[in-house]
Design an enzyme around this catalytic site. Sequence first.
Site, mmCIF file in Angstrom:
data_model
loop_
_atom_site.group_PDB
_atom_site.id
_atom_site.type_symbol
_atom_site.label_atom_id
_atom_site.label_comp_id
_atom_site.label_asym_id
_atom_site.label_seq_id
_atom_site.Cartn_x
_atom_site.Cartn_y
_atom_site.Cartn_z
ATOM 1 N N CYS A 1 -8.478 -4.485 -6.147
ATOM 2 C CA CYS A 1 -9.358 -3.422 -5.669
ATOM 3 C C CYS A 1 -10.647 -3.485 -6.454
ATOM 4 C CB CYS A 1 -8.671 -2.063 -5.864
ATOM 5 S SG CYS A 1 -9.748 -0.685 -5.489
ATOM 6 N N ASN B 1 -3.687 -4.158 -1.051
ATOM 7 C CA ASN B 1 -2.906 -3.534 0.024
ATOM 8 C C ASN B 1 -1.480 -3.299 -0.444
ATOM 9 O OD1 ASN B 1 -4.774 -5.803 1.599
ATOM 10 N ND2 ASN B 1 -4.726 -3.810 2.600
#
Length: 310
Positions: A243, A252
């Site tokens: 991220c 994810n």
Amino acid sequence: MTTHIRISEVGPRDGLQSISRVMSTDAKKAWIAAEAAAGVTEIEVGSFVPPSLLPQMADTAEIVAFAKTLPGLDVAVLVPNLKGAERAIKAGAHKMSIPFSMSESHSIRNVRKDHAAMVEQIAAIAAMVAALPEGQRPHFEVGLSTAFGCTIEGPIPDDQIVRLAEQAIAAGAAEVCLSDTTGYANPAQVRRLVRAVKAAVGADRLNTLHLHNTRGLGLANVVAGLEEGITTFDSSMGGLGGCPFAPGASGNIVTEDLVFMLEAMGLHTGIDIARLGDVRQIIADALPGEPLYGFVPDAGVPLGFERVAA
Ligand code: ZN
């Protein structure tokens, strides 16, 4: 609860676009083929963004053509705009999704379009799809990104999301998806927002959640979605991608862990969890040193867990 749950693998798009290294075209093909063989029926294989912006996605047309040869696989792509949608249609993708940021500042910063301009873009794409002969129309989905919070604006009011979802459907999108782009979502919020959007646009127009596991709530959010009738979940092998807003955090939700949880709950994914191990190995070999996440790949499945026979 529905008994059959679809997993849409987004690693080749969301995962690979979030890391700086470029996976070779051959490795992408091996990954996608192995995962389809394990029983995954939908894979987002790439993105039709300009290669100058994302060199990781430069081979998307070739990957789409390859993925279409795999039996039973729905081939999805991301498109940022009308131009990308033209390329997706030319390549013959079965499904295309356009991200529509619920945060107007995020939308302006990322794609230089305010909400009204985005709705126009969605309408133009929907019209292009509708003009195609029947049987050649890709399924057109609008991903309501930053729906659970934005790194610029913080929380986005629910009524704003509901209103923009209604506008996307009115503009001709077949479906909307709620996306936790930033990993801000919690289960109570998932329940509330899924219920509100389904009530506004029709229960059959919201079937998918796109969740990240940035703060460890990914699978809890899946359960909340299941309880509100969500039947498709996006995930990525090994949570690939990380991220950009939270260094060290996973990307994810992890496909391997998601398959395990759903199957253990008695829901059916049609995916052979043991064969996902082979897929993971392909990714690890192609991207040495890249962090791959997941609990089940490390711990194994518990004694007595019956995996799906492929
Ligand atoms: Zn994402």
